[in-house]
Scaffold this motif. Structure first.
Motif: not given
Ligand code: SF4
Length: 337
Positions: A95-119
């Protein structure tokens, strides 16, 4: 590196990992816009302040977005189920990343970063979950986890040649040692310490109350204020259709008053006592039991009758009851959460 002009959206939770992911992205020369989503289930005082402080420390703009209305649907009907509490982590991330994607498109950004850490987290941060979330959010390779980037498949900035594989980090697992050391090294000190989770849906008592409410009221009949009321007071399930909530202190008593419309409110006119609310189709026996339970938490002399006023639809009714003894097993049996 030729990526100076590319812009990224960074999810900022107020915690260390997301602050570091944003900091690394900035250090690699990208423009960064921070975003924080307020779901209505967040814990921690001053969380928005921490996020704003992170933005200030990083020198990036921050968008604070209230998604609490739409987020209720995620909590009510998660496709991928709940974690140890009532936390729908996979659906929440999607849900949050879909929102972030919409914001990415609105802001003319190219990608989304998160603080997720494998495992790092059992439900949402193992390899398959990270992949699933990237696909389901529609971000695909435009979702970047800088802290574990070297351990994950190449993403859009890498494919475009804006970064090299070794620019990302290779952190994995639950230890926070490397993150804390990087925070010291980079002067990142605007984050809150993790203290049992960022979200009330993880808490045992809240989860028990929510399960009870879903079982008896049904998720689709629950309104936003019903979720908020689950955060306050002691809860007692008197019957499948009747629940009692008793305030634990003055602050909660005052807050409970705001939930009184549509419910029966019990007050103690003669002695200091809690505010109590009854909801559902209440019989006379249930009203008296509720009054006795509430009276157990009032300052009335033990074993003596106490006077209560029950306000039903604005109409006062006087009740006189003996408080339940603190040893009465019903206090334990009827308690929820
Ligand atoms: S803990 Fe709560 S806020 Fe964090 S991912 Fe899970 S459901 Fe979402």
């Amino acid at each position: 590196m030729s990526g100076e002009k590319a812009k990224a959206i960074a999810l900022l939770s107020g915690g260390l990992d997301s602050a570091l992911a944003a900091a690394l992205t900035k250090r690699l020369g990208f423009g960064v816009v921070g975003v924080n989503f307020s779901t209505g289930f967040c814990t921690g005082q001053g969380r928005c302040d921490t996020v704003l402080a992170a933005g200030k420390g990083l020198g990036i703009p921050v968008r604070l977005l209230d998604v609490s209305d739409e987020y209720l649907e995620v909590v009510k009907h998660p496709r991928f189920g709940y974690g140890s509490g009532m936390n729908p982590c996979l659906d929440c991330r999607i849900f949050m990343l879909r929102r972030a994607k919409a914001l990415m498109e609105k802001e003319g950004a190219e990608f989304v970063v998160t603080g997720e850490v494998l495992g790092q987290r059992p439900m949402s941060q193992h390899y398959r979950a990270l992949k699933l979330v990237a696909e389901e959010s529609g971000l695909g390779d435009r979702l970047v986890r800088p802290l574990s980037g070297r351990l994950l498949p190449p993403t859009y900035p890498e494919k475009r040649g804006w970064v090299r594989r070794e620019d990302w980090l290779d952190i994995q697992g639950r230890s926070r040692r490397r993150q804390l050391s990087l925070a010291r090294q980079w002067g990142v000190d605007w984050f809150s310490q993790p203290a049992g989770g960022c979200c009330i849906l993880l808490e045992k008592a809240y989860a028990a109350r929510l399960r009870d409410a879903f079982a008896h009221l049904g998720p689709d009949r629950m309104k936003k204020e019903d979720f908020a009321l689950l955060r306050l007071g002691r809860h007692f399930r008197l019957s499948p259709k009747v629940k009692l909530v008793v305030g634990r202190d003055e602050t909660e008593n005052a807050m409970l008053s705001g939930f009184a419309p549509g419910r029966i409110r019990l007050d103690f006119p003669d002695v200091p006592g809690p505010t109590a609310l009854l909801e559902g189709e209440v019989s006379q026996d249930e009203l008296l039991l509720a009054a006795r339970i509430a009276a157990r938490y009032a300052d009335s002399p033990p074993g003596e009758e106490t006077r209560l006023i029950a306000l039903m639809g604005g109409k006062p009714t006087e009740l006189r009851v003996k408080p339940l003894s603190p040893d009465d097993p019903r206090l334990r049996e009827l308690r929820v959460g």
